[in-house]
Design a protein around this motif. Structure first.
Motif, PDB file in Angstrom:
ATOM      1  N   GLY A  16       0.946  -1.220  -0.131  1.00 27.04           N
ATOM      2  CA  GLY A  16      -0.010  -0.195   0.162  1.00 27.04           C
ATOM      3  C   GLY A  16       1.085   1.127  -0.162  1.00 27.04           C
ATOM      4  O   GLY A  16       1.850   1.118  -0.385  1.00 27.04           O
ATOM      5  N   LYS A  17       0.155   2.277   0.564  1.00 31.68           N
ATOM      6  CA  LYS A  17       1.242   3.533   0.642  1.00 31.68           C
ATOM      7  C   LYS A  17       1.830   3.668   1.689  1.00 31.68           C
ATOM      8  O   LYS A  17       1.319   3.846   2.786  1.00 31.68           O
ATOM      9  CB  LYS A  17       0.025   4.709   0.619  1.00 31.68           C
ATOM     10  CG  LYS A  17       0.942   6.026   0.218  1.00 31.68           C
ATOM     11  CD  LYS A  17      -0.130   7.185  -0.290  1.00 31.68           C
ATOM     12  CE  LYS A  17       0.686   8.628  -0.247  1.00 31.68           C
ATOM     13  NZ  LYS A  17      -0.302   9.509  -0.478  1.00 31.68           N
ATOM     14  N   ASN A  18       3.219   3.332   1.734  1.00 30.34           N
ATOM     15  CA  ASN A  18       4.016   3.266   2.848  1.00 30.34           C
ATOM     16  C   ASN A  18       3.465   2.345   3.965  1.00 30.34           C
ATOM     17  O   ASN A  18       3.973   2.674   5.019  1.00 30.34           O
ATOM     18  CB  ASN A  18       4.419   4.787   3.514  1.00 30.34           C
ATOM     19  CG  ASN A  18       4.844   5.747   2.660  1.00 30.34           C
ATOM     20  OD1 ASN A  18       5.748   5.390   1.975  1.00 30.34           O
ATOM     21  ND2 ASN A  18       4.707   7.034   2.897  1.00 30.34           N
ATOM     22  N   CYS A  19       3.097   1.235   3.470  1.00 30.84           N
ATOM     23  CA  CYS A  19       2.764   0.281   4.520  1.00 30.84           C
ATOM     24  C   CYS A  19       2.462  -1.081   3.489  1.00 30.84           C
ATOM     25  O   CYS A  19       2.620  -1.032   2.412  1.00 30.84           O
ATOM     26  CB  CYS A  19       1.399   0.470   5.037  1.00 30.84           C
ATOM     27  SG  CYS A  19      -0.048   0.575   3.702  1.00 30.84           S
ATOM     28  N   PHE A  20       2.326  -2.241   4.227  1.00 33.06           N
ATOM     29  CA  PHE A  20       2.110  -3.373   3.689  1.00 33.06           C
ATOM     30  C   PHE A  20       1.197  -4.371   4.542  1.00 33.06           C
ATOM     31  O   PHE A  20       1.034  -3.985   5.594  1.00 33.06           O
ATOM     32  CB  PHE A  20       3.283  -4.212   3.365  1.00 33.06           C
ATOM     33  CG  PHE A  20       4.158  -4.745   4.480  1.00 33.06           C
ATOM     34  CD1 PHE A  20       4.918  -4.007   5.098  1.00 33.06           C
ATOM     35  CD2 PHE A  20       3.656  -5.890   5.012  1.00 33.06           C
ATOM     36  CE1 PHE A  20       5.685  -4.482   6.019  1.00 33.06           C
ATOM     37  CE2 PHE A  20       4.455  -6.270   6.259  1.00 33.06           C
ATOM     38  CZ  PHE A  20       5.391  -5.658   6.689  1.00 33.06           C
ATOM     39  N   ALA A  21       0.359  -5.039   3.881  1.00 29.04           N
ATOM     40  CA  ALA A  21      -0.310  -6.133   4.672  1.00 29.04           C
ATOM     41  C   ALA A  21       0.006  -7.489   4.176  1.00 29.04           C
ATOM     42  O   ALA A  21       0.210  -7.704   2.954  1.00 29.04           O
ATOM     43  CB  ALA A  21      -1.956  -5.902   4.220  1.00 29.04           C
ATOM     44  N   ASN A 156      -1.274   2.530  -4.180  1.00 30.33           N
ATOM     45  CA  ASN A 156      -1.177   3.488  -3.181  1.00 30.33           C
ATOM     46  C   ASN A 156      -2.507   3.479  -2.126  1.00 30.33           C
ATOM     47  O   ASN A 156      -3.052   4.534  -1.947  1.00 30.33           O
ATOM     48  CB  ASN A 156      -1.034   4.827  -3.870  1.00 30.33           C
ATOM     49  CG  ASN A 156       0.399   5.064  -4.229  1.00 30.33           C
ATOM     50  OD1 ASN A 156       1.263   4.524  -3.769  1.00 30.33           O
ATOM     51  ND2 ASN A 156       0.285   5.871  -5.263  1.00 30.33           N
ATOM     52  N   MET A 157      -2.819   2.465  -1.910  1.00 29.08           N
ATOM     53  CA  MET A 157      -4.112   2.356  -0.901  1.00 29.08           C
ATOM     54  C   MET A 157      -3.533   2.630   0.541  1.00 29.08           C
ATOM     55  O   MET A 157      -2.240   2.405   1.139  1.00 29.08           O
ATOM     56  CB  MET A 157      -4.545   0.799  -0.989  1.00 29.08           C
ATOM     57  CG  MET A 157      -5.451   0.540  -2.201  1.00 29.08           C
ATOM     58  SD  MET A 157      -6.239  -0.919  -1.887  1.00 29.08           S
ATOM     59  CE  MET A 157      -4.953  -2.087  -2.224  1.00 29.08           C
ATOM     60  N   GLU A 158      -4.345   3.574   1.312  1.00 29.96           N
ATOM     61  CA  GLU A 158      -4.029   3.759   2.856  1.00 29.96           C
ATOM     62  C   GLU A 158      -4.220   2.201   3.432  1.00 29.96           C
ATOM     63  O   GLU A 158      -4.955   1.464   3.117  1.00 29.96           O
ATOM     64  CB  GLU A 158      -5.056   4.819   3.170  1.00 29.96           C
ATOM     65  CG  GLU A 158      -4.698   6.251   2.604  1.00 29.96           C
ATOM     66  CD  GLU A 158      -3.355   6.709   2.802  1.00 29.96           C
ATOM     67  OE1 GLU A 158      -3.159   6.684   4.036  1.00 29.96           O
ATOM     68  OE2 GLU A 158      -2.763   7.477   2.191  1.00 29.96           O
ATOM     69  N   PRO A 159      -3.634   2.443   4.721  1.00 32.74           N
ATOM     70  CA  PRO A 159      -3.684   1.112   5.556  1.00 32.74           C
ATOM     71  C   PRO A 159      -5.045   0.745   5.980  1.00 32.74           C
ATOM     72  O   PRO A 159      -5.342  -0.516   5.509  1.00 32.74           O
ATOM     73  CB  PRO A 159      -3.037   1.659   6.917  1.00 32.74           C
ATOM     74  CG  PRO A 159      -2.109   2.821   6.435  1.00 32.74           C
ATOM     75  CD  PRO A 159      -2.720   3.342   5.654  1.00 32.74           C
ATOM     76  N   GLU A 160      -6.198   1.607   6.078  1.00 35.75           N
ATOM     77  CA  GLU A 160      -7.418   0.999   6.315  1.00 35.75           C
ATOM     78  C   GLU A 160      -8.133   0.164   4.862  1.00 35.75           C
ATOM     79  O   GLU A 160      -8.601  -0.711   5.003  1.00 35.75           O
ATOM     80  CB  GLU A 160      -8.395   2.037   6.831  1.00 35.75           C
ATOM     81  CG  GLU A 160      -8.078   2.555   8.153  1.00 35.75           C
ATOM     82  CD  GLU A 160      -8.206   1.191   9.137  1.00 35.75           C
ATOM     83  OE1 GLU A 160      -7.233   1.055   9.944  1.00 35.75           O
ATOM     84  OE2 GLU A 160      -9.049   0.304   9.123  1.00 35.75           O
ATOM     85  N   GLU A 161      -7.841   0.961   3.840  1.00 34.06           N
ATOM     86  CA  GLU A 161      -8.346   0.469   2.735  1.00 34.06           C
ATOM     87  C   GLU A 161      -7.417  -0.992   2.222  1.00 34.06           C
ATOM     88  O   GLU A 161      -8.266  -1.484   1.684  1.00 34.06           O
ATOM     89  CB  GLU A 161      -8.172   1.357   1.672  1.00 34.06           C
ATOM     90  CG  GLU A 161      -9.121   1.214   0.304  1.00 34.06           C
ATOM     91  CD  GLU A 161      -8.952   2.116  -0.739  1.00 34.06           C
ATOM     92  OE1 GLU A 161      -8.233   3.120  -0.866  1.00 34.06           O
ATOM     93  OE2 GLU A 161      -9.522   1.512  -1.957  1.00 34.06           O
ATOM     94  N   LEU A 162      -6.321  -0.782   2.364  1.00 36.16           N
ATOM     95  CA  LEU A 162      -5.442  -1.841   2.149  1.00 36.16           C
ATOM     96  C   LEU A 162      -6.081  -3.087   3.009  1.00 36.16           C
ATOM     97  O   LEU A 162      -5.904  -4.141   2.454  1.00 36.16           O
ATOM     98  CB  LEU A 162      -4.214  -1.803   2.327  1.00 36.16           C
ATOM     99  CG  LEU A 162      -2.979  -2.745   2.143  1.00 36.16           C
ATOM    100  CD1 LEU A 162      -2.991  -2.970   0.832  1.00 36.16           C
ATOM    101  CD2 LEU A 162      -1.740  -2.557   2.614  1.00 36.16           C
ATOM    102  N   PHE A 163      -6.252  -2.926   4.282  1.00 37.47           N
ATOM    103  CA  PHE A 163      -6.774  -4.162   4.974  1.00 37.47           C
ATOM    104  C   PHE A 163      -8.059  -4.647   4.413  1.00 37.47           C
ATOM    105  O   PHE A 163      -8.279  -5.759   4.470  1.00 37.47           O
ATOM    106  CB  PHE A 163      -7.043  -3.365   6.577  1.00 37.47           C
ATOM    107  CG  PHE A 163      -7.841  -4.652   7.467  1.00 37.47           C
ATOM    108  CD1 PHE A 163      -9.285  -4.215   7.969  1.00 37.47           C
ATOM    109  CD2 PHE A 163      -7.228  -5.676   7.815  1.00 37.47           C
ATOM    110  CE1 PHE A 163      -9.953  -4.929   8.378  1.00 37.47           C
ATOM    111  CE2 PHE A 163      -7.966  -6.562   8.456  1.00 37.47           C
ATOM    112  CZ  PHE A 163      -9.302  -6.374   8.875  1.00 37.47           C
TER     113      PHE A 163
END
Lengths: 204, 204
Positions: A16-21, A156-163
């Motif tokens: 995601g955007k500066n994050c991963f799941a 580039n999804m934000e953490p909540e949307e990525l989840f």
């Protein structure tokens, strides 16, 4: 039945955007029989690096122990944590060592590298790395997972949307695979925190 | 046809195993004790290849005792389980032991625990577990009737239900079972469930 399908597993990692799941299923089975519904397939190597191991559970446990050992030695010598790219190379080397008697595992590595850039990769059981910019999958449900992730992924999804995306893609895929499922474990990792959540899906 | 199963109760763990020693179509004896007392507060219920079963469990028992002699304190149940898994994993690609193990123990700090250890060294901490053809019946009965924090009476009732189910539904059902329990007072034999008694051996 293939040795990779003996215990049943499903793993996915997404950027995601500066994050991963990174997500895994919770079933531990012996072919058609389910032994446990709370099996942990994803382990933390350090705060910014997670390793998921699909395939034969015994080899996943042995491999995990060997990798943690190597990482702890590295931490003692270098006085810092391993970068995800370095760790991926380590896993690849350890797997190829056993080229003619391999560990029956497919690892999924997900971490935050320099400048908080997310890094994901997977490899086959003899260490052939597959880097990806969007998502990687492994396990008995991998074919379903490819399809679901490909259709639901966005950059580039934000953490909540990525989840949400990872969870929906994951649950949809494992529902079509009898050897994996019984819920899910999702870790969403940002530079500041790690959020662990348990998904409740079809419990069958 | 070997049946081993166990469950964790309020502050105890119980394991039951069949007691027939069979070679092909011949029953050598029907009072073979397959649950070894590992140390004061641990039980190891093993099923599988008879030679491997005896040799491997004795090996684990002696090593657990050695640890206590060397270090002055006993191993925890989890540590003993991890040791057992390590030995099985090391032998797996050389000279594998065909033994499935349920390791039950009681620790003062953490209470009762039960570990499922496959013959290919898959380790998992469980509340209820079973091996063999009997597992299809005993796991089903335990799934239906088990709840966490059962009393000894409730647990023995459930064990008896499982034994009844195995006796009535498994084609070559073993006639006799041994039940052992481990709690804060230690590991000990609880009861035998016999439907066929071996003839007494005449004294010399």
């Amino acid at each position: 039945m293939s040795i990779f399908e003996y215990n049943g597993s499903a793993l996915v990692a997404m950027v995601g955007k500066n994050c991963f799941a990174i997500a895994s299923d919770r079933r531990l089975g012996v072919q058609l029989q389910t032994i446990a519904t709370d099996f942990q397939r994803i382990s933390k190597i350090h705060d910014r690096l997670f390793l998921g191991l699909s395939g034969l559970a015994t080899d996943a446990q042995t491999l995990y122990q060997r990798l943690v050992f190597r990482h702890k030695l590295y931490q003692l010598r270098e006085e810092r944590d391993m970068k995800p790219e370095t760790f991926a190379n380590l896993v690849s080397a350890i797997l190829y060592e056993k080229r003619f008697g391999p560990y029956f595992c497919q690892p999924v590595i997900a971490g935050l590298g320099d400048e908080d850039k997310p890094f994901i990769c997977t490899m086959d059981s003899i260490g052939a790395k597959e880097l990806a910019k969007d998502f990687v999958v492994a396990g008995t449900a991998s074919e379903s997972l490819y399809g679901a992730c490909e259709s639901m992924f966005k950059e580039n999804m934000e953490p909540e949307e990525l989840f949400e995306t990872v969870s929906q893609a994951f649950l949809a895929s494992v529902d079509g695979d009898c050897l994996s499922g019984w819920g899910g474990h999702v870790y969403v990792v940002t530079p500041t925190e790690v959020k662990e959540r348990i998904l409740k899906g079809r419990m069958d | 046809m070997e049946c081993v199963f166990g469950l964790v109760g309020n502050d105890f763990a119980i394991v039951a195993a069949d007691s027939s020693a069979v070679h092909s179509i011949l029953v050598h004896k029907s009072n073979e004790d397959k649950i070894m007392i590992l140390d004061s507060h641990k039980l190891i219920a093993a099923s599988g290849e008879s030679g491997d079963r005896v040799q491997f469990t004795e090996y684990v028992q002696k090593n657990v005792a050695l640890y206590q002699f060397r270090n002055g304190i006993p191993l925890t149940t989890a540590a003993a389980a991890n040791f057992t898994r390590g030995e099985l994993a090391t032998a797996l690609r050389k000279n594998p032991y065909f033994v499935n193990i349920l390791l039950a123990g009681y620790d003062k700090e953490t209470g009762p625990s039960l570990f499922y250890i496959d013959y290919i060294a898959t380790l998992h901490k469980v509340d209820k577990g079973a091996f063999g053809y009997g597992s299809y019946f005993s796991l089903a009965m335990m799934d239906r009737h088990y709840k966490s924090g059962m009393t000894v009476e409730e647990a023995i009732d459930l064990v008896d239900k499982c034994i009844m189910e195995i006796r009535s539904r498994l084609v070559v059902a073993p006639p006799n079972f041994v039940i052992k329990i481990v709690d804060k007072d230690g590991a000990r034999e609880y009861a035998w469930r016999e439907s066929v008694k071996d003839a007494a051996v005449p004294s010399a």
